[in-house]
Design a protein around this motif. Sequence first.
Motif, PDB file in Angstrom:
ATOM      1  N   LEU A  47       0.831  -1.204   0.000  1.00 41.41           N
ATOM      2  CA  LEU A  47       0.000   0.000   0.000  1.00 41.41           C
ATOM      3  C   LEU A  47       0.863   1.250   0.000  1.00 41.41           C
ATOM      4  N   VAL A  48       1.932   1.223   0.797  1.00 39.66           N
ATOM      5  CA  VAL A  48       2.840   2.380   0.835  1.00 39.66           C
ATOM      6  C   VAL A  48       3.388   2.671  -0.554  1.00 39.66           C
ATOM      7  N   TRP A  49       3.812   1.620  -1.231  1.00 41.58           N
ATOM      8  CA  TRP A  49       4.380   1.802  -2.565  1.00 41.58           C
ATOM      9  C   TRP A  49       3.336   2.330  -3.554  1.00 41.58           C
ATOM     10  N   SER A  50       2.089   1.872  -3.384  1.00 41.59           N
ATOM     11  CA  SER A  50       1.033   2.268  -4.326  1.00 41.59           C
ATOM     12  C   SER A  50       0.596   3.712  -4.133  1.00 41.59           C
ATOM     13  N   ILE A  51       0.804   4.275  -2.925  1.00 36.62           N
ATOM     14  CA  ILE A  51       0.336   5.634  -2.669  1.00 36.62           C
ATOM     15  C   ILE A  51       1.463   6.652  -2.682  1.00 36.62           C
ATOM     16  N   ILE A  52       2.673   6.216  -2.992  1.00 32.99           N
ATOM     17  CA  ILE A  52       3.791   7.164  -3.008  1.00 32.99           C
ATOM     18  C   ILE A  52       3.536   8.244  -4.057  1.00 32.99           C
ATOM     19  N   PRO A  53       3.611   9.519  -3.684  1.00 30.15           N
ATOM     20  CA  PRO A  53       3.404  10.603  -4.659  1.00 30.15           C
ATOM     21  C   PRO A  53       4.460  10.560  -5.757  1.00 30.15           C
ATOM     22  N   THR A  54       4.064  10.951  -6.939  1.00 33.53           N
ATOM     23  CA  THR A  54       4.992  10.969  -8.078  1.00 33.53           C
ATOM     24  C   THR A  54       5.500  12.377  -8.383  1.00 33.53           C
ATOM     25  N   SER A  55       4.848  13.378  -7.841  1.00 29.59           N
ATOM     26  CA  SER A  55       5.245  14.755  -8.128  1.00 29.59           C
ATOM     27  C   SER A  55       6.496  15.129  -7.330  1.00 29.59           C
ATOM     28  N   PRO A  56       7.553  15.578  -8.016  1.00 30.15           N
ATOM     29  CA  PRO A  56       8.756  16.026  -7.288  1.00 30.15           C
ATOM     30  C   PRO A  56       8.458  17.177  -6.327  1.00 30.15           C
ATOM     31  N   LEU A  57       7.491  18.030  -6.686  1.00 29.77           N
ATOM     32  CA  LEU A  57       7.161  19.165  -5.830  1.00 29.77           C
ATOM     33  C   LEU A  57       6.567  18.685  -4.504  1.00 29.77           C
ATOM     34  N   ILE A  58       5.687  17.669  -4.555  1.00 27.69           N
ATOM     35  CA  ILE A  58       5.104  17.126  -3.325  1.00 27.69           C
ATOM     36  C   ILE A  58       6.197  16.535  -2.450  1.00 27.69           C
ATOM     37  N   TRP A  59       7.124  15.780  -3.060  1.00 24.42           N
ATOM     38  CA  TRP A  59       8.216  15.186  -2.294  1.00 24.42           C
ATOM     39  C   TRP A  59       9.084  16.266  -1.651  1.00 24.42           C
ATOM     40  N   THR A  60       9.311  17.357  -2.374  1.00 20.34           N
ATOM     41  CA  THR A  60      10.127  18.451  -1.839  1.00 20.34           C
ATOM     42  C   THR A  60       9.461  19.067  -0.613  1.00 20.34           C
ATOM     43  N   VAL A  61       8.156  19.315  -0.707  1.00 21.64           N
ATOM     44  CA  VAL A  61       7.426  19.901   0.414  1.00 21.64           C
ATOM     45  C   VAL A  61       7.417  18.948   1.608  1.00 21.64           C
ATOM     46  N   LEU A  62       7.170  17.652   1.348  1.00 19.43           N
ATOM     47  CA  LEU A  62       7.166  16.667   2.432  1.00 19.43           C
ATOM     48  C   LEU A  62       8.541  16.555   3.087  1.00 19.43           C
ATOM     49  N   PHE A  63       9.598  16.664   2.275  1.00 17.41           N
ATOM     50  CA  PHE A  63      10.960  16.598   2.815  1.00 17.41           C
ATOM     51  C   PHE A  63      11.220  17.764   3.759  1.00 17.41           C
ATOM     52  N   PHE A  64      10.898  18.979   3.322  1.00 13.62           N
ATOM     53  CA  PHE A  64      11.140  20.144   4.182  1.00 13.62           C
ATOM     54  C   PHE A  64      10.259  20.092   5.428  1.00 13.62           C
TER      55      PHE A  64
END
Length: 312
Positions: A47-64
């Motif tokens: 499930l984790v793998w299936s819901i991982i966002p694909t947008s680099p912008l979302i990942w950037t925001v989640l990282f910060f």
Amino acid sequence: MTETIIPLPAPEPGGALRKWSTYIGPAISVAILVAVVLELRKLNWVLVWSIIPTSPLIWTVLFFSYMAGPFSDWVIFRRLWGIPASGIFPLLKKLIGNELLLGYVGEVYFYDWARRHVKMEGSPFGAVKDVAILSALAGNIMTVVMLIVTWPVIRELQFGEVMELPFGISLKLGVNVLAISIVFILLTSVVIMFFRNGLFSLPRRDLWFVFGVHCLRLLANTGLSALAWHLILPEVSIDSWLLLSTVRLLLSRLPLIPNKDLAFAGLSTMLAGKEVQTGVMIAMISMLIVATHVVIFISLMILDLAQKEKNA
């Protein structure tokens, strides 16, 4: 002739820990590792793998958003102790320990790390204690301020009425419980300020600096959470998500509100609308955060082992 009296240094509050300093860090690391293993067993990685966002912008925001806490701590202890850039690693362990074990376990781990790796005058205990107290104080004050700002909306959220949540769950938030929780927050803040001379050991300028960094961290987390939710569910306006993020901070700080997760899920449905899958999104982000804790801690353990092999 007046005799000059040189005061003796105060005994270190963490003196009892010095005897066990060889074991504290490894013991907490083992405890966190056990917690990580338990989380690994609970996580649905498919499930984790299936819901991982694909947008680099979302990942950037989640990282910060994820790094806001450890980075703010690093800024604080960089000023207080001059810790190196690698000091971010024990601060990440501090975060994971607090999240997966018990609150302030991470502080104990970081205290032990600082005693063994940071050269400073006096004991690190006072600084770690002051930073933890100021973090709680900043959270209390920001909660009250945000409650005042958002009260026109908060008072419309059916406090005292039964809210019907998904999966047939009912939840009742009483106005009396809310009021008592707010009074508790105010009282603890007043007590901290009243006994500040006996509680704090850092200079006044450093105390204000630490308090300011904690306030900026809370504002950053609130804003970044709202931005991440908006990027994931853009059909809801950023203003609504910002209000929801504020409500989440408010609920997390109120000690007498039962079932905070259920309350937040219900309020998010009310604010964003029943047609928006806010519950799914919140569950997704929560699962990703836990997965991030697991991956980062395992990576840090491997890095520690590699470093020990290199130094052997």
